[in-house]
Design a protein around this motif. Structure first.
Motif, PDB file in Angstrom:
ATOM      1  N   SER A  85     122.540 100.977  44.815  1.00 58.16           N
ATOM      2  CA  SER A  85     123.355 101.435  43.690  1.00 58.16           C
ATOM      3  C   SER A  85     122.933 100.724  42.421  1.00 58.16           C
ATOM      4  O   SER A  85     122.502  99.580  42.432  1.00 58.16           O
ATOM      5  CB  SER A  85     124.830 101.163  43.979  1.00 58.16           C
ATOM      6  N   MET A  86     123.096 101.437  41.302  1.00 57.95           N
ATOM      7  CA  MET A  86     122.718 100.864  40.007  1.00 57.95           C
ATOM      8  C   MET A  86     123.945 100.459  39.198  1.00 57.95           C
ATOM      9  O   MET A  86     123.824  99.931  38.124  1.00 57.95           O
ATOM     10  CB  MET A  86     121.932 101.896  39.196  1.00 57.95           C
ATOM     11  N   ARG A  87     125.154 100.742  39.711  1.00 55.13           N
ATOM     12  CA  ARG A  87     126.336 100.551  38.889  1.00 55.13           C
ATOM     13  C   ARG A  87     126.891  99.147  39.047  1.00 55.13           C
ATOM     14  O   ARG A  87     126.975  98.616  40.142  1.00 55.13           O
ATOM     15  CB  ARG A  87     127.413 101.565  39.276  1.00 55.13           C
ATOM     16  N   MET A  88     127.297  98.568  37.961  1.00 52.96           N
ATOM     17  CA  MET A  88     127.949  97.270  37.993  1.00 52.96           C
ATOM     18  C   MET A  88     129.431  97.476  37.712  1.00 52.96           C
ATOM     19  O   MET A  88     129.813  97.881  36.624  1.00 52.96           O
ATOM     20  CB  MET A  88     127.346  96.322  36.962  1.00 52.96           C
ATOM     21  N   GLU A  89     130.274  97.235  38.724  1.00 52.28           N
ATOM     22  CA  GLU A  89     131.700  97.448  38.574  1.00 52.28           C
ATOM     23  C   GLU A  89     132.302  96.344  37.704  1.00 52.28           C
ATOM     24  O   GLU A  89     131.761  95.253  37.569  1.00 52.28           O
ATOM     25  CB  GLU A  89     132.374  97.462  39.951  1.00 52.28           C
ATOM     26  N   LEU A  90     133.469  96.645  37.148  1.00 51.09           N
ATOM     27  CA  LEU A  90     134.183  95.655  36.360  1.00 51.09           C
ATOM     28  C   LEU A  90     134.640  94.511  37.252  1.00 51.09           C
ATOM     29  O   LEU A  90     135.034  94.712  38.401  1.00 51.09           O
ATOM     30  CB  LEU A  90     135.395  96.293  35.689  1.00 51.09           C
ATOM     31  N   THR A  91     134.587  93.321  36.710  1.00 44.44           N
ATOM     32  CA  THR A  91     135.149  92.147  37.378  1.00 44.44           C
ATOM     33  C   THR A  91     136.073  91.455  36.393  1.00 44.44           C
ATOM     34  O   THR A  91     136.045  91.724  35.183  1.00 44.44           O
ATOM     35  CB  THR A  91     134.051  91.175  37.831  1.00 44.44           C
ATOM     36  N   VAL A  94     119.079 110.074  43.324  1.00 42.44           N
ATOM     37  CA  VAL A  94     119.651 111.012  42.343  1.00 42.44           C
ATOM     38  C   VAL A  94     118.688 111.192  41.181  1.00 42.44           C
ATOM     39  O   VAL A  94     118.456 112.310  40.694  1.00 42.44           O
ATOM     40  CB  VAL A  94     121.015 110.489  41.846  1.00 42.44           C
ATOM     41  N   ASN A  95     118.115 110.096  40.747  1.00 41.65           N
ATOM     42  CA  ASN A  95     117.134 110.123  39.660  1.00 41.65           C
ATOM     43  C   ASN A  95     115.969 111.045  39.999  1.00 41.65           C
ATOM     44  O   ASN A  95     115.569 111.913  39.213  1.00 41.65           O
ATOM     45  CB  ASN A  95     116.650 108.686  39.420  1.00 41.65           C
ATOM     46  N   GLU A  96     115.431 110.885  41.194  1.00 40.78           N
ATOM     47  CA  GLU A  96     114.269 111.682  41.609  1.00 40.78           C
ATOM     48  C   GLU A  96     114.618 113.162  41.723  1.00 40.78           C
ATOM     49  O   GLU A  96     113.835 114.033  41.318  1.00 40.78           O
ATOM     50  CB  GLU A  96     113.747 111.150  42.942  1.00 40.78           C
ATOM     51  N   VAL A  97     115.786 113.467  42.273  1.00 38.59           N
ATOM     52  CA  VAL A  97     116.190 114.858  42.426  1.00 38.59           C
ATOM     53  C   VAL A  97     116.340 115.529  41.059  1.00 38.59           C
ATOM     54  O   VAL A  97     115.881 116.662  40.842  1.00 38.59           O
ATOM     55  CB  VAL A  97     117.517 114.952  43.218  1.00 38.59           C
ATOM     56  N   ILE A  98     116.971 114.847  40.135  1.00 34.62           N
ATOM     57  CA  ILE A  98     117.192 115.427  38.811  1.00 34.62           C
ATOM     58  C   ILE A  98     115.864 115.661  38.100  1.00 34.62           C
ATOM     59  O   ILE A  98     115.640 116.723  37.499  1.00 34.62           O
ATOM     60  CB  ILE A  98     118.123 114.525  37.990  1.00 34.62           C
ATOM     61  N   PHE A  99     114.964 114.696  38.161  1.00 35.46           N
ATOM     62  CA  PHE A  99     113.666 114.879  37.512  1.00 35.46           C
ATOM     63  C   PHE A  99     112.896 116.034  38.149  1.00 35.46           C
ATOM     64  O   PHE A  99     112.243 116.817  37.454  1.00 35.46           O
ATOM     65  CB  PHE A  99     112.854 113.586  37.601  1.00 35.46           C
ATOM     66  N   LYS A 100     112.975 116.134  39.450  1.00 34.42           N
ATOM     67  CA  LYS A 100     112.281 117.227  40.122  1.00 34.42           C
ATOM     68  C   LYS A 100     112.815 118.574  39.654  1.00 34.42           C
ATOM     69  O   LYS A 100     112.049 119.516  39.408  1.00 34.42           O
ATOM     70  CB  LYS A 100     112.446 117.075  41.629  1.00 34.42           C
ATOM     71  N   ILE A 116     125.739 109.626  33.648  1.00 32.78           N
ATOM     72  CA  ILE A 116     127.046 109.470  34.274  1.00 32.78           C
ATOM     73  C   ILE A 116     126.914 108.760  35.618  1.00 32.78           C
ATOM     74  O   ILE A 116     127.729 107.905  35.984  1.00 32.78           O
ATOM     75  CB  ILE A 116     127.713 110.845  34.458  1.00 32.78           C
ATOM     76  N   ALA A 117     125.866 109.080  36.369  1.00 31.12           N
ATOM     77  CA  ALA A 117     125.700 108.494  37.704  1.00 31.12           C
ATOM     78  C   ALA A 117     125.248 107.044  37.645  1.00 31.12           C
ATOM     79  O   ALA A 117     125.674 106.226  38.467  1.00 31.12           O
ATOM     80  CB  ALA A 117     124.694 109.313  38.513  1.00 31.12           C
ATOM     81  N   GLY A 118     124.380 106.702  36.686  1.00 31.25           N
ATOM     82  CA  GLY A 118     123.785 105.371  36.695  1.00 31.25           C
ATOM     83  C   GLY A 118     124.120 104.492  35.516  1.00 31.25           C
ATOM     84  O   GLY A 118     123.945 103.278  35.577  1.00 31.25           O
ATOM     85  N   GLY A 119     124.579 105.091  34.401  1.00 28.44           N
ATOM     86  CA  GLY A 119     124.955 104.287  33.251  1.00 28.44           C
ATOM     87  C   GLY A 119     123.778 103.620  32.567  1.00 28.44           C
ATOM     88  O   GLY A 119     122.633 104.070  32.637  1.00 28.44           O
ATOM     89  N   VAL A 120     124.072 102.510  31.898  1.00 28.92           N
ATOM     90  CA  VAL A 120     123.073 101.797  31.112  1.00 28.92           C
ATOM     91  C   VAL A 120     121.919 101.327  31.989  1.00 28.92           C
ATOM     92  O   VAL A 120     120.749 101.402  31.596  1.00 28.92           O
ATOM     93  CB  VAL A 120     123.721 100.594  30.398  1.00 28.92           C
ATOM     94  N   GLU A 121     122.234 100.854  33.182  1.00 29.14           N
ATOM     95  CA  GLU A 121     121.195 100.322  34.061  1.00 29.14           C
ATOM     96  C   GLU A 121     120.200 101.409  34.464  1.00 29.14           C
ATOM     97  O   GLU A 121     118.997 101.163  34.548  1.00 29.14           O
ATOM     98  CB  GLU A 121     121.820  99.691  35.309  1.00 29.14           C
ATOM     99  N   MET A 122     120.716 102.616  34.714  1.00 28.54           N
ATOM    100  CA  MET A 122     119.825 103.702  35.105  1.00 28.54           C
ATOM    101  C   MET A 122     118.871 104.080  33.976  1.00 28.54           C
ATOM    102  O   MET A 122     117.696 104.369  34.208  1.00 28.54           O
ATOM    103  CB  MET A 122     120.641 104.920  35.550  1.00 28.54           C
ATOM    104  N   VAL A 123     119.367 104.088  32.753  1.00 33.04           N
ATOM    105  CA  VAL A 123     118.497 104.404  31.621  1.00 33.04           C
ATOM    106  C   VAL A 123     117.399 103.362  31.499  1.00 33.04           C
ATOM    107  O   VAL A 123     116.242 103.679  31.214  1.00 33.04           O
ATOM    108  CB  VAL A 123     119.324 104.500  30.323  1.00 33.04           C
ATOM    109  N   GLN A 124     117.748 102.118  31.721  1.00 34.26           N
ATOM    110  CA  GLN A 124     116.736 101.062  31.680  1.00 34.26           C
ATOM    111  C   GLN A 124     115.674 101.280  32.748  1.00 34.26           C
ATOM    112  O   GLN A 124     114.468 101.167  32.471  1.00 34.26           O
ATOM    113  CB  GLN A 124     117.409  99.699  31.880  1.00 34.26           C
ATOM    114  N   VAL A 125     116.083 101.599  33.966  1.00 36.45           N
ATOM    115  CA  VAL A 125     115.127 101.867  35.042  1.00 36.45           C
ATOM    116  C   VAL A 125     114.287 103.092  34.717  1.00 36.45           C
ATOM    117  O   VAL A 125     113.086 103.153  35.020  1.00 36.45           O
ATOM    118  CB  VAL A 125     115.882 102.052  36.379  1.00 36.45           C
ATOM    119  N   LEU A 126     114.905 104.067  34.073  1.00 35.68           N
ATOM    120  CA  LEU A 126     114.192 105.286  33.702  1.00 35.68           C
ATOM    121  C   LEU A 126     113.015 104.972  32.789  1.00 35.68           C
ATOM    122  O   LEU A 126     111.901 105.468  32.981  1.00 35.68           O
ATOM    123  CB  LEU A 126     115.170 106.234  33.002  1.00 35.68           C
ATOM    124  N   TYR A 127     113.235 104.127  31.795  1.00 34.29           N
ATOM    125  CA  TYR A 127     112.180 103.769  30.854  1.00 34.29           C
ATOM    126  C   TYR A 127     111.137 102.850  31.471  1.00 34.29           C
ATOM    127  O   TYR A 127     109.941 102.982  31.210  1.00 34.29           O
ATOM    128  CB  TYR A 127     112.799 103.081  29.627  1.00 34.29           C
TER     129      TYR A 127
END
Length: 1331
Positions: free
Chosen positions: A740-746, A1115-1121, A1169-1180
């Motif tokens: 998972s790429m999401r960081m929950e609130l603590t 999810v990232n791979e499916v969407i790009f495909k 929506i699925a990955g948030g800020v962290e997913m965008v970072q991984v995307l780049y």
């Protein structure tokens, strides 16, 4: 010494040059030979050319000692021959000549001629000492460093600023020469343009005095015209436009000075006859300046890549070319709003902040007007409300009130922020020539955003279906319409004050809709005024009421008149929202300073309708309620007396805590970003009340009279609801590949957010000024740290340890051991447990809570009257003991459930520890499953098959097909901790007094089901549907989310279904989800209170399940495909549209580009929506570089040139949009930047380094070259067009290398645009590139 030596060398050079020039003049040599002689003198001294010392010699002699025509001719020739640098000589002449243009018009004329001839010629100078000296001399002559605030003046800066300065001075001279007063905001204008009295004697002997004056007067008149002609000629040059554009984007405040001058000239064109002759040339000058302010890329539109990267506003209008429709451009707003309604997720930042940035971003990306932008915002919010239909589904989820909060409070507040931002920007030009540039420079018109808002509100009348109010809002809409009708009636009767709304006329009634509520929300926030009541069609036909007593005054009017808060008035105020700050101020005053009874009544009133539906003042009510959670400590209160002091506020605090514990109100607080503040307010309450010993008379927490335990439990459960306290450890971190790429609130993160806001408030004078205008503003408090609350901190770390690992044994003398024995004695008073209670079955430890059987005698039973923190500390060991006893058969399932329920009844806060412990044990998978057969444990069999069937039906309607969860013939089973937890939760009553418990239980059950090794949610759902039949639809819909937590195929089907429902039939075949496309197809049109209405929109299901996706990389791979697949489909459609030489490729390509934008926009939204800020970072940093580097079956490209290019464009558009939606395209607010934009510079820098390395050939790519070139060109083109602020954050060396590579691809304009946006430090690179 060096200065004196340099001066001596220059004096010797001056002597040699003047002697040689005079000798050549006496010989009658032409100017060219004189220039050769001067150059020889320079070379004899070992100096290079062009020589700055020679320039200073010639200009100083020309203007003072030897001012004669022959020296002007020599200067002309040396500039033409590059013996001296033209820019250097002109810079030296400018401050010497322009101030004396009136007394010496001949010199000014010659200066203008030289300026027209050489201002833009031979600007290039080889790097070396000569160029550095020239730059310094130009800087000194025109005072560029002081004027423009440049600390390090290199040659590039000198060239750009020289051009800007010269144009400005010429305009200043013209303004003054035509008798106008110059209002200058900078230095060089007033200094150089001011006419002086110093006389420069030219060789004019032989002319009569009268003829000389007549000739000079003629020169003065024509010089003014010539000066503006020279300025126009210079500004028309492509290089000049590039230089001015650099000033415009990097030094806007300096460019504003030029705009002010143009405004002065323009405002006098029609009023001054002397300016009429200048009108044609001035129009050309204005046009040139406008082009310099334009941010449009000048790409080659005849090439395919140029047409794609330069897709302009036509792409917005062409949205109708595919199934998604025009709304596709604004789908991020709809997705953001619907996602914000997910009750399982709370936000640490205000939805106002997020929506404000999203609005500005989409305005830029869609190249839309403010009217279009605001209209899209309103329409999306109206759709959000309409998706609830009449009455929402029952269940512990946000209902209509949260959606109305978004429409009538959050959206208006976001628009307030957008409009205020414009008013804070000082635009120097609010009329004149910039008005003609209606689209590009719309923001330069004063209050254009407010005008766009008004236009958007007037246009909303066209959306009659969306404006229908839900039944529960009809009265509020009618009241708003009646208010407007009364106002118009009073105005027609002679009351002409548009800012005063009179009392209701009971004889007037009107029928209203959502537009009336929207307008009232905007009026309340000073976005518009009451003139809106006179808009055509706003006030419909009004009818006379037969019964004049049918309309009653608001109870708030009675309250303001001084009526006491008795029972009837209090009840009326609780169900009637406040409408003004005056009403809130008085109620707040009573809540703080009234009697005990009045305080209690005021607290309940403020937590009533005013908080839920007081849309016009809701943001103030939210702050009041949170503020009331922190009663001020009296100055005479000692540290040890804090708990006793809070006991005096216990009734009021209890009323507030129970009042705000419902799901809708908690979510409303989250929408306002108040979660960190609420957490900080609850922590002292938990610490204080949890440390107090309850009275011995305390019997049960269900008593109506508030007790220490009830107040603590409500505050504590409210606090832990704000973050996922029960999440297993792996959910709290960013996982690597396949995780998972999401960081929950603590809790730590919430405190960090709150303390950061305090720091911003204390450091920002603007924020302090704004907050001081708020009547409910309190001065910034001190930061809050968990270390300040030792009891809470101890539980927090114990809870983390309990989740992370199994419990360790306790010795019998440990105080916690003794408390645990007391709790066991309480909950096991009616049980017969033989033998010692052992520890965890996974451990060989022989530790036990009790070394002897628990005494069950009624005489020995006694409730432990201990502070709540001590009980919570012992609860995990109690749970371990009774769970182990049940697993070994020493405790029946019924006795286990009864004991847990007794514990929760005694201290409701213990439910938090029960959930954490059971959730962790379920995740560990060490407990054997127990049969849910109806004998030992409750049986789901009566409804299990129907529940599972409904789940499959719901998923199938969304395009997802799954197998049966359980093999037929096998009894349903659950792990022992799960069975115990479910059995406990179904014993709770659905009563408003325990709503704060249900707010914790629901999400915990769903999380526990996710942690099971086999599907258990259908069993839980079947048990709960038997318990709460009216929650049936909510429960079944919640259960339908469970397959996505473990089934990747289901996730892939859902994502594909989202694309199909939004865009139309899929690439591989048709689909039944084609009745509605666009937003309605993706998110649905409505929900119903009469059962789950099928089909369920795939996008709605995606938004409610995406947080359960464990493998967001998948999810990232499916969407790009899918994005690439759709780009290939669009390319095929475009390519197959007839013979290439017969079709209009520009129009077809625009349609294809629009389709690609729609596909990429949807993919971007789903990813973010699925990955948030962290997913965008991984995307780049990872995903896209990996795709470009990959080979084999996943290789990009290879499907034809057009398809390859569209694939590259889709990837570029998707990457830019991902970053824009998360980071914003420009400077964001500090609160937003702290959460979203802080990593932007680093991520962009890494990706740009990768792109540059590949362009230079240092990285070998495996994708198709056409795809790569399309990606780079489009990515850079979209970057400089939509997000130029990102370019500032890239290293200059990277920009230079990338621009060089683009130039090698013949993308010269794109390379220039990239360098232009690199900030002030890139000016030299731009100059070198152009020269």
């Amino acid at each position: 010494m060096e200065a004196s030596e340099g001066g001596g060398l220059e004096a010797d050079l001056e002597r040699r040059v003047m002697v040689a020039v005079k000798a050549a003049e006496e010989r009658g040599d032409p100017p060219l030979l004189r220039a050769v002689e001067a150059a020889r003198c320079v070379q004899e001294r070992g100096l290079g050319l062009p020589n700055p010392e020679l320039g200073r010699v010639l200009v100083s002699n020309l203007c003072f000692a030897n001012n004669n025509p022959s020296l002007w001719k020599l200067l002309d020739q040396t500039m033409a021959s590059c013996v001296v640098s033209p820019i250097h000589a002109l810079a030296l002449l400018t401050p010497r000549v322009t101030p004396h243009r009136r007394t010496q018009p001949e010199a000014y004329r010659l200066y203008l001629v030289l300026l027209s001839r050489y201002a833009l010629s031979s600007l290039s100078v080889e790097a070396g000492s000569c160029r550095d000296k020239i730059a310094k001399s130009v800087d000194d002559a025109l005072q560029l460093s002081d004027t423009y605030g440049v600390k390090k003046m290199d040659f590039g800066h000198a060239v750009v600023l020289f051009i800007m300065t010269v144009i400005t001075i010429l305009i200043d001279c013209t303004i003054e020469d035509y008798g106008l007063r110059l209002v200058s905001t900078d230095k060089h204008g007033s200094v150089c343009a001011n006419g002086g009295k110093q006389v420069m004697e030219l060789d004019v002997k032989g002319n009569s005095y009268d003829k000389r004056n007549e000739h000079r007067e003629h020169l003065r008149r024509t010089n003014a015209l010539l000066a503006i002609e020279v300025a126009e000629k210079i500004s028309s040059n492509k290089k000049t436009k590039a230089f001015l554009h650099l000033i415009h984007i990097n030094m806007p405040e300096k460019f504003n000075g030029l705009l002010q001058r143009l405004q002065t000239v323009e405002s006098n064109i029609l009023t001054s006859e002397s300016f009429l002759s200048l009108s044609p040339i001035l129009n050309k000058l204005f046009t040139n300046i406008k082009k310099a302010t334009s941010t449009e890329l000048l790409l080659n539109k005849h090439q395919l890549l140029g047409a794609l990267a330069d897709a302009g506003p036509s792409s917005l209008n062409s949205c109708n070319s595919s199934g998604a429709g025009r709304d596709a451009c604004w789908i991020p707003i709809d997705i953001l709003m619907e996602n914000a309604m997910d009750g399982k997720h709370l936000y640490a930042i205000s939805a106002v902040e997020v929506l404000t940035e999203l609005t500005k971003t989409l305005k830029v990306i869609n190249q839309a007007s403010w009217q279009e932008t605001f209209q899209a915002l309103w329409v999306s919010a109206l759709r959000l409300v309409q998706r609830v239909d009449r009455e929402p589904l029952e269940g512990p989820i946000p209902h209509l009130d949260a959606r109305l909060c978004m429409l009538l409070s959050i959206v208006p507040l976001a628009i307030v922020a957008v409009v205020k931002e414009e008013l804070d920007i000082r635009y120097p030009v609010n009329n004149g020539f910039l008005r003609s540039n209606s689209h590009e420079n719309e923001g330069n018109k004063f209050s254009s955003r407010r005008h766009g808002l008004i236009s958007s509100l007037k246009m909303l009348g066209q959306f009659s279906a969306l404006l229908l109010p839900p039944p529960s809002v009809v009265n509020a809409a009618n009241n708003a319409a009646t208010k407007a009708a009364v106002f118009v009636s009073n105005y027609k009767a002679g009351n002409n004050n548009l800012n005063v709304v009179g009392h209701n006329d009971s004889s007037i009634k009107a029928v209203g809709n959502m537009l009336h509520l929207i307008v009232e929300a905007c009026i309340a926030r000073n976005l518009i005024d009451t003139s809106a009541y006179f808009w055509p069609g706003y006030v419909g036909p009004s009818a006379l009421s037969r019964d004049s007593t049918s309309v009653q005054d608001s109870p708030w009017s009675t309250f303001l008149e001084g009526a006491p808060l008795n029972g009837s008035l209090k009840n009326s105020l609780m169900v009637t929202p406040a409408s003004s700050l005056v009403e809130l101020e008085k109620m707040y005053h009573i809540a703080v300073n009234g009697s005990e009874e009045e305080k209690l009544a005021a607290a309940k009133i403020l937590c009533g309708a005013s908080l839920v539906r007081g849309w016009n003042v809701q943001e103030h009510v939210v702050h009041i309620v949170v503020k009331l959670l922190s009663p001020p400590i009296p100055p005479d209160s000692s540290a040890s007396g804090v708990g006793n002091y809070l006991i005096g506020h216990m009734s009021v605090l209890s009323a507030i805590l129970f009042g705000v514990s419902c799901v809708d109100i908690v979510h409303i607080l989250s929408l306002y970003g108040m979660v960190p503040e609420v957490a900080a307010a609850l922590m002292p309450l938990c610490e204080a009340f949890g440390s107090l010993t309850p009275l011995s008379s305390h019997r049960s927490s269900t008593s109506e009279e508030p007790s220490v335990y009830t107040v603590f439990s409500c505050a504590f459960l409210f606090l832990i609801r704000l973050w996922k306290f029960y999440k297993p450890p792996q959910e709290h971190c960013i996982a690597g590949r396949g995780g998972s790429m999401r960081m929950e609130l603590t809790l730590d993160y919430l405190l960090l957010m709150r303390n950061s806001r305090i720091t911003l408030q204390n450091s920002s004078p603007v924020d302090r000024t704004v907050n001081n205008m708020d009547p409910f503003y309190s001065s910034p408090s001190q930061p809050v740290y968990i270390d300040s609350f030792p009891k809470l901190r101890a539980w927090y770390f114990q809870n983390q340890a309990c989740i992370a690992s199994t419990l360790s044994g306790l010795c019998s003398k440990n105080p916690v051991h003794q408390v645990a024995n007391k709790i066991l004695s309480m909950i096991c008073r009616k049980m017969s447990i033989t033998g010692p209670v052992s520890g965890n079955p996974s451990s060989n430890s022989s530790s036990s809570i009790s070394g002897s059987p628990v005494s069950t005698s009624d005489d020995s039973f006694q409730r432990p009257m201990l502070p709540a923190w001590e009980i919570l500390e012992a609860v995990p060991f109690v749970l371990e003991a009774i769970l182990t006893a049940c697993a070994h058969g020493r405790l029946s399932s019924r006795e286990l459930t009864t004991g847990l329920r007794d514990l929760v009844d005694f201290l409701p806060a213990s439910l938090a520890t029960i959930i954490s412990y059971f959730s962790a044990e379920i995740t560990r998978g060490i407990w054997k499953p127990v049969p849910m057969n109806g004998i030992d444990w409750p049986s789901p069999s009566p409804t299990l098959l129907s529940t599972e069937s409904e789940i499959k039906e719901i998923l199938a309607s969304a395009g997802v097909h799954i197998k049966s969860c359980y093999p037929r013939g096998m009894p349903p089973m659950l792990p022992l901790p799960m069975a115990a937890l479910v059995s406990l939760t179904i014993t709770f009553k659905l009563d408003k007094s325990v709503e704060y418990i249900h707010g914790v239980v629901g999400q915990a059950l769903e999380n526990c089901a996710t942690g099971c090794t086999w599907p258990s949610m259908p069993i839980i759902g079947a048990l709960w549907t038997q318990k709460v039949r009216r929650w049936h639809d909510f429960i079944v819909l919640s259960c339908s989310r469970s397959p996505f937590s473990r089934d990747k195929d289901a996730v892939a089907q859902l994502i594909r279904s989202c694309f199909t429902s939004f865009l139309g039939p899929s690439v591989v075949g048709g689909s039944h989800i084609t009745a509605h496309r666009g937003v309605n197809g993706l998110l649905g049109q409505f929900m119903s209170d009469q059962g789950v209405r099928l089909p369920i929109a795939p996008g709605f299901l995606y938004l409610r399940t995406c947080r359960t996706f464990h493998d967001t990389h998948f999810v990232n791979e499916v969407i790009f495909k899918l994005v690439i697949e759709w780009a290939h489909k669009l390319a095929n459609e475009w390519a197959s549209d007839g013979p290439a030489h017969l079709k209009s490729s520009r129009i077809s390509l625009a349609a294809a580009a629009s389709g690609v934008q729609q596909v990429a926009t949807l993919g971007t939204c789903l990813l973010c929506i699925a990955g948030g800020v962290e997913m965008v970072q991984v995307l780049y940093e990872e995903t896209l570089p990996t795709m470009l580097l990959s080979a084999g079956g996943e290789k990009l490209g290879g499907a034809g040139p057009v398809s390859n290019i569209l694939q590259g464009y889709a990837l570029a558009y998707m990457l830019i949009l991902c970053g824009a939606l998360v980071w914003g395209v420009g400077n964001t607010s500090p609160a937003y930047a702290s959460v979203f934009s802080s990593r932007r510079a680093r991520v962009i820098g890494i990706h740009m380094d990768f792109v540059t390395g590949a362009v230079e050939g240092n990285i070998i790519l495996r994708c198709d070259p056409a795809t790569w070139k399309a990606y780079v060109s489009c990515f850079v083109g979209l970057l400089v067009k939509f997000a130029p602020a990102w370019v500032h954050e890239v290293k200059q060396e990277t920009l230079r290398k990338l621009a060089s590579g683009l130039r090698g691809w013949h993308e010269c304009d794109l390379a220039l645009s990239l360098l232009e946006r690199g900030g002030p430090s890139s000016m030299t690179a731009v100059v070198e590139y152009m020269l």
